[in-house]
Design a protein around this motif. Structure first.
Motif, PDB file in Angstrom:
ATOM      1  N   SER A  89      26.564 -26.766 -20.688  1.00 28.04           N
ATOM      2  CA  SER A  89      25.875 -27.570 -19.672  1.00 28.04           C
ATOM      3  C   SER A  89      25.178 -26.724 -18.609  1.00 28.04           C
ATOM      4  N   LYS A  90      25.700 -25.497 -18.377  1.00 26.71           N
ATOM      5  CA  LYS A  90      25.094 -24.701 -17.304  1.00 26.71           C
ATOM      6  C   LYS A  90      25.387 -23.224 -17.515  1.00 26.71           C
ATOM      7  N   VAL A  91      24.355 -22.419 -17.410  1.00 27.93           N
ATOM      8  CA  VAL A  91      24.483 -20.967 -17.311  1.00 27.93           C
ATOM      9  C   VAL A  91      23.597 -20.572 -16.138  1.00 27.93           C
ATOM     10  N   ASP A  92      24.212 -20.031 -15.094  1.00 26.84           N
ATOM     11  CA  ASP A  92      23.472 -19.732 -13.874  1.00 26.84           C
ATOM     12  C   ASP A  92      23.805 -18.331 -13.384  1.00 26.84           C
ATOM     13  N   VAL A  93      22.788 -17.489 -13.239  1.00 24.57           N
ATOM     14  CA  VAL A  93      22.914 -16.164 -12.640  1.00 24.57           C
ATOM     15  C   VAL A  93      22.174 -16.212 -11.320  1.00 24.57           C
ATOM     16  N   HIS A  94      22.865 -15.868 -10.237  1.00 20.13           N
ATOM     17  CA  HIS A  94      22.236 -15.951  -8.917  1.00 20.13           C
ATOM     18  C   HIS A  94      22.793 -14.886  -7.984  1.00 20.13           C
TER      19      HIS A  94
END
Length: 178
Positions: free
Chosen positions: A40-45
């Motif tokens: 549902s989500k892969v987030d690099v920040h």
């Protein structure tokens, strides 16, 4: 003795990153009842100002998101799960997977010239596996890695890749995912 000290110094200088420390925070016994999984989500920040304004850093973060997505898909293919593209009411035995990666770039120049913790960077990632219907967390783990020394200030990409790989493997090598 000088050779030993010099060898130690060179090894420390060339070392790109610290080991990823992975800790499982939650694991539900009924996770074996699920056979499908949805990413549902892969987030690099990063919260650092440079990461918000520097085009190269933004492109790198997108590249690393692609790396993390690929790692997830590859591990899912090798596991007992079937990867699905969406979750709906016809998928009662599906889990939702979320990967959140927070970067602190630090200062490559400070690591190179100062060393010993100056300009330290880090990668902190969280993997959550959730029942999308009940919102219950069925599995959760965190991985923490530091970049404090390295040849020419070290490589954040190597640190991130090591961190993400170990975190994902922690779940997919556990008995619940096999």
């Amino acid at each position: 003795m000088k050779k030993i000290l010099m060898s130690f110094f060179v090894a420390a200088l060339l070392s790109a990153c610290g080991t990823a420390h992975v800790k499982t925070e939650a694991e539900s016994a009924d996770i074996l009842n699920y056979t499908k999984i949805y990413i549902s989500k892969v987030d690099v920040h990063s919260q650092e100002p440079a990461a918000k304004t520097n085009q190269k850093l933004q492109e790198k973060m997108l590249e690393w998101e692609g790396f993390a997505m690929n790692e997830l898909e590859t591990n899912i293919e090798k596991s007992r799960y079937t990867l699905i593209k969406s979750i709906d009411d016809t998928s009662p035995d599906a889990l939702s997977l979320e990967l959140d990666i927070d970067l602190v770039y630090g200062s490559r120049a400070a690591r190179y010239f100062g060393g010993f913790g100056a300009g330290k960077g880090s990668v902190d990632s969280v993997l959550k596996v959730v029942d999308p219907k009940t919102k219950e967390i069925k599995y959760s783990a965190v991985a923490n890695s530091d970049l404090s020394v390295g040849a020419f200030g070290g490589d954040m990409g190597d640190v991130l890749k090591s961190n993400v790989t170990k975190l994902i493997q922690q779940y997919f090598l556990s008995p619940s995912a096999q």
